[in-house]
Motif scaffolding. Structure first.
Motif, mmCIF file in Angstrom:
data_model
loop_
_atom_site.group_PDB
_atom_site.id
_atom_site.type_symbol
_atom_site.label_atom_id
_atom_site.label_comp_id
_atom_site.label_asym_id
_atom_site.label_seq_id
_atom_site.Cartn_x
_atom_site.Cartn_y
_atom_site.Cartn_z
ATOM 1 N N ASP A 258 -48.552 -39.800 99.267
ATOM 2 C CA ASP A 258 -48.912 -40.843 98.288
ATOM 3 C C ASP A 258 -48.086 -42.113 98.528
ATOM 4 O O ASP A 258 -48.600 -43.226 98.437
ATOM 5 C CB ASP A 258 -48.649 -40.350 96.851
ATOM 6 N N ILE A 259 -46.799 -41.933 98.834
ATOM 7 C CA ILE A 259 -45.931 -43.105 99.088
ATOM 8 C C ILE A 259 -46.450 -43.872 100.309
ATOM 9 O O ILE A 259 -46.496 -45.101 100.328
ATOM 10 C CB ILE A 259 -44.456 -42.670 99.307
ATOM 11 N N PRO B 93 -41.275 -43.812 92.616
ATOM 12 C CA PRO B 93 -42.230 -44.565 93.443
ATOM 13 C C PRO B 93 -42.208 -46.051 93.140
ATOM 14 O O PRO B 93 -42.252 -46.878 94.056
ATOM 15 C CB PRO B 93 -43.589 -43.968 93.082
ATOM 16 N N TYR C 4 -40.378 -35.193 99.548
ATOM 17 C CA TYR C 4 -40.309 -36.289 98.579
ATOM 18 C C TYR C 4 -41.093 -35.920 97.308
ATOM 19 O O TYR C 4 -42.205 -35.415 97.388
ATOM 20 C CB TYR C 4 -40.875 -37.599 99.158
ATOM 21 N N GLY C 5 -40.510 -36.201 96.171
ATOM 22 C CA GLY C 5 -41.214 -36.084 94.896
ATOM 23 C C GLY C 5 -41.081 -34.730 94.220
ATOM 24 O O GLY C 5 -41.357 -34.603 93.033
ATOM 25 N N VAL D 181 -46.370 -36.717 92.475
ATOM 26 C CA VAL D 181 -46.404 -37.683 93.573
ATOM 27 C C VAL D 181 -45.750 -37.033 94.784
ATOM 28 O O VAL D 181 -44.785 -36.281 94.651
ATOM 29 C CB VAL D 181 -45.693 -39.011 93.174
#
Ligand code: SAH
Ligand code: SF4
Ligand code: F3S
Length: 481
Positions: free
Chosen positions: A256-257, A216, A244-245, A252
Motif C-alpha cells: 500500500d505504501i 502512512p 511494514y504495518g 495497511v
C-alpha cells in the motif's frame, strides 16, 4: 563520568525542549562567530548500512539547525560525530582506529566535541572500551535517542566528563527531526525501525530494537515534501520492509505504501530495501510489476543455500522456497535485477553445504551479490555454536564465490551493450571527472560523457563498454526532450 537514564517516554514537550536548546546553541555560535569571524563546523563519519546513513542525515540536520556548517576536513571541525556499526567485527575494529586518531585533534583544540553514537553504542562492552581507553570522547549515545543531541551537546560544552546516554527501551518514533540530505534528487526514507527476525548470527535486533512502523501519513507527507524540493528517487528503508504495518492498528501494508508513493507527482523512481524472503508476498511482486515508478530491482538476501544452515540461521525458509519466490519475481517483472547477501562460513557449514550456496548463485544469476565471511557477534545464538572451520577454509570458499559471481555479473552486464538506458545523473564520475555518473533503474552504475547542467536529471545513455561492476556510455538526450 556521568551516566544518565533517558526518559522511558518521549512527549512533544521533550521535543520542543530539544528545539529550544538547539536555538540557544545556534545563538551562541552566531555570537562567537561575530567575535572570531569563524563559522562553526561539523564533521560526521558514518559506518554501516543505509539505516545509519539516514540517521546521520538527521544528526547533520540537527547540527545545521544549531548553526554548524558541514566540512569534509576533520581538522577544522568544532563537532565530530562518529555513527557506528557492529554488524561484523571489522566494522568495530575500524571504529577504534578512527577514534584513536582523533586524540591529537582534541589535544590541539580542547573545545572540540567528539561524539560516538549508533548501533555499537547499544552494546555495553563497546561503551566500556570507549569509556576506559578513549577518554577524549565527550558524548556517547545510542540508536534510540539521537533526538537528544542538542541537550547532550550543550552539556558537553559545560562538563569535562564523558556523557553517556543510552536508551535500552526503544523510543517512540520521533517525527520532525530536521534532515540534511547530501543530494536533492534522491533520498532515503525510513518507513520502519527495528527487526523482529532474530536471525541467529545477527546483532541488529539487539541494537535496533523491535519493529516500529511510521504512520502512512507521516511517510507520504515526507515524500511529498521531498518531491516539491526536486527529489526524483526515493528508497524506502527498513530492515524488513515487508513487515511494514504489522504493528499499526490500521489495515495497511508495504505494498500500500508503494502504491501511495507511486501517485506522488515529481517522484520518478521508487526503490526499497530490505525484503526478507519469508515475507515477500505475491501482492508485493504484483505491485512492483504494476507501479510504473518502482524500479526493476529487488534485493533479497538468501544468506546460505543449505537447508541445514538456513535452519541454524533461523531464516524460516528453505532453499527451494527461496528459489520459487525469486524465480517468480524474475518472471513477473521483466528485466528485474536481483541482488542478495550471502554469509560464508557460518558455524557448521561444510563444503557440501557451501555447494548449495554456489548452486543458488548459478541458478538465479544475481546481478550483484554482497558477500560476507561469518563474524561472531557476542550475545547472538550463533556465537554459542561450535565453529570448527578455519579462517583459511572460509576464505577459500569466499574466493570461489567471488570468482563465480564476477563471471555471472559480467555476463548479465554484456546484455546492456548497445542498449539505451535511463540514468539518473548523480554527479561527476569518481574515476574520471570529465565524465558523469549515475544509475540505471536496475541500479547499474553508468559512467558517460554528458553535457553541463544534467546533474539530478534523468537522461538516456547509450552503453558502449561493459565491465563487471559498471558500464560506460554516451548521453543521447534528456528524458522527455
Ligand atoms: N535486514 C537486512 C540487513 C541486515 S545486515 C537483511 O536482513 O537483509 C546486512 C547483511 O549483513 C545481512 O544480510 C548478512 O548477510 C550480513 N550479516 C549480518 N550479520 C552478520 C554476521 N554476524 N557475520 C557476517 N555477516 C553478517
Ligand atoms: Fe538481521 Fe535477520 Fe533482521 Fe536482517 S532480518 S536485520 S539479518 S535479524
Ligand atoms: Fe550496522 Fe546497525 Fe546497520 S549494526 S548494518 S549500522 S543496523
Amino acid at each position: 563520568m556521568s551516566e544518565r537514564k533517558a526518559p522511558e517516554k518521549i512527549d512533544n514537550d521533550e521535543i520542543t525542549r530539544q528545539r529550544q536548546i538547539a536555538r540557544r546553541i545556534r545563538e551562541n555560535n552566531e555570537f562567537e562567530e561575530m567575535k572570531t569571524g569563524k563559522h562553526k563546523r561539523m564533521h560526521v563519519i558514518t559506518f554501516g548500512c543505509q539505516q545509519n546513513n539516514s540517521d546521520s542525515e538527521k544528526i547533520m540536520g540537527m547540527l545545521a539547525e544549531m548553526g554548524y556548517a558541514n566540512t569534509a576536513n576533520k581538522e577544522e571541525a568544532d563537532v565530530i560525530i562518529i555513527n557506528t556499526c557492529c554488524v561484523r567485527e571489522n566494522a568495530e575494529l575500524k571504529l577504534y582506529g578512527n577514534i584513536g586518531a582523533l586524540k591529537k585533534l582534541k589535544e590541539e583544540n580542547p573545545s572540540l566535541i567528539i561524539g560516538v553514537c549508533g548501533c555499537m553504542m547499544q552494546q555495553e562492552h563497546a561503551v566500556e572500551i570507549i569509556k576506559k581507553k578513549y577518554r577524549h570522547v565527550d558524548i556517547i549515545f545510542g540508536t534510540h535517542n539521537i533526538y537528544k543531541l542538542p541537550e547532550l551537546l550543550e552539556r558537553a560544552m559545560n562538563e569535562k566528563y564523558t556523557l553517556i546516554d543510552i536508551m535500552n527501551t526503544e523510543g517512540m518514533i520521533i517525527e520532525d527531526i530536521p534532515v540534511l540530505r547530501e543530494e536533492k534528487f534522491k533520498a532515503w526514507v525510513t518507513i520502519m525501525y527495528g527487526c523482529n527476525n532474530f536471525c541467529s548470527y545477527c546483532i541488529v535486533p539487539y541494537v535496533r530494537g523491535r519493529e516500529r512502523s511510521r504512520k502512512p501519513e507521516d511517510i507520504i507527507k515526507e515524500i511529498e515534501g521531498l518531491a516539491k524540493d526536486g527529489c526524483k528517487e526515493v528508497t524506502l528503508l527498513g530492515q524488513n520492509v515487508n513487515s511494514y504495518g504489522k504493528d499499526l492498528d490500521i489495515e495497511v501494508d508495504f505494498a500500500d505504501i508503494i502504491r501511495m508513493t507511486n501517485e506522488i507527482e515529481g517522484i520518478e523512481r521508487i526503490r526499497f530495501m530490505t525484503s526478507h524472503p519469508k515475507d515477500i508476498s505475491d501482492k508485493l511482486i504484483h505491485t512492483m510489476r504494476d507501479c510504473k515508478k518502482v524500479c526493476e530491482q529487488l534485493h533479497l538476501p538468501f544468506q546460505a543455500g543449505s537447508n541445514k544452515i538456513l535452519k541454524r540461521m533461523n531464516r524460516k525458509y528453505t532453499k527451494e522456497e527461496y528459489l520459487k519466490k525469486v524465480l517468480t519475481a524474475k518472471e513477473e517483472i521483466p528485466g528485474v535485477a536481483l541482488s542478495t547477501d550471502v554469509i560464508v562460513g557460518f558455524p557448521g557449514e561444510t563444503d557440501e553445504d557451501f555447494e548449495d550456496t554456489l548452486d543458488v548463485l548459478r541458478r538465479v544469476e544475481f546481478d550483484n551479490v554482497f558477500m560476507f565471511i561469518y563474524s561472531k557477534r557476542i550475545g547472538t545464538p550463533a556465537a554459542e555454536m561450535e565453529d570448527t572451520a578455519s579462517y583459511e577454509e572460509k576464505h577459500r570458499n569466499f574466493e570461489k564465490l567471488v570468482k563465480l559471481q564476477n563471471d555471472i555479473s559480467k555476463k548479465l552486464n554484456d546484455k546492456y551493450m548497445g542498449k539505451t538506458v535511463e540514468v539518473l545523473v548523480e554527479g561527476r564520475s569518481k574515476n574520471n571527472p570529465s565524465k558523469y555518473a549515475g544509475r540505471t533503474r536496475t541500479g547499474k552504475v553508468v559512467n558517460f560523457t554528458g553535457i553541463d547542467g544534467i546533474i539530478g536529471k534523468l537522461v538516456n545513455v547509450r552503453i558502449n563498454e561493459i565491465h563487471s561492476w559498471f558500464l560506460n556510455g554516451e548521453m543521447h538526450n534528456e528524458v522527455g526532450q
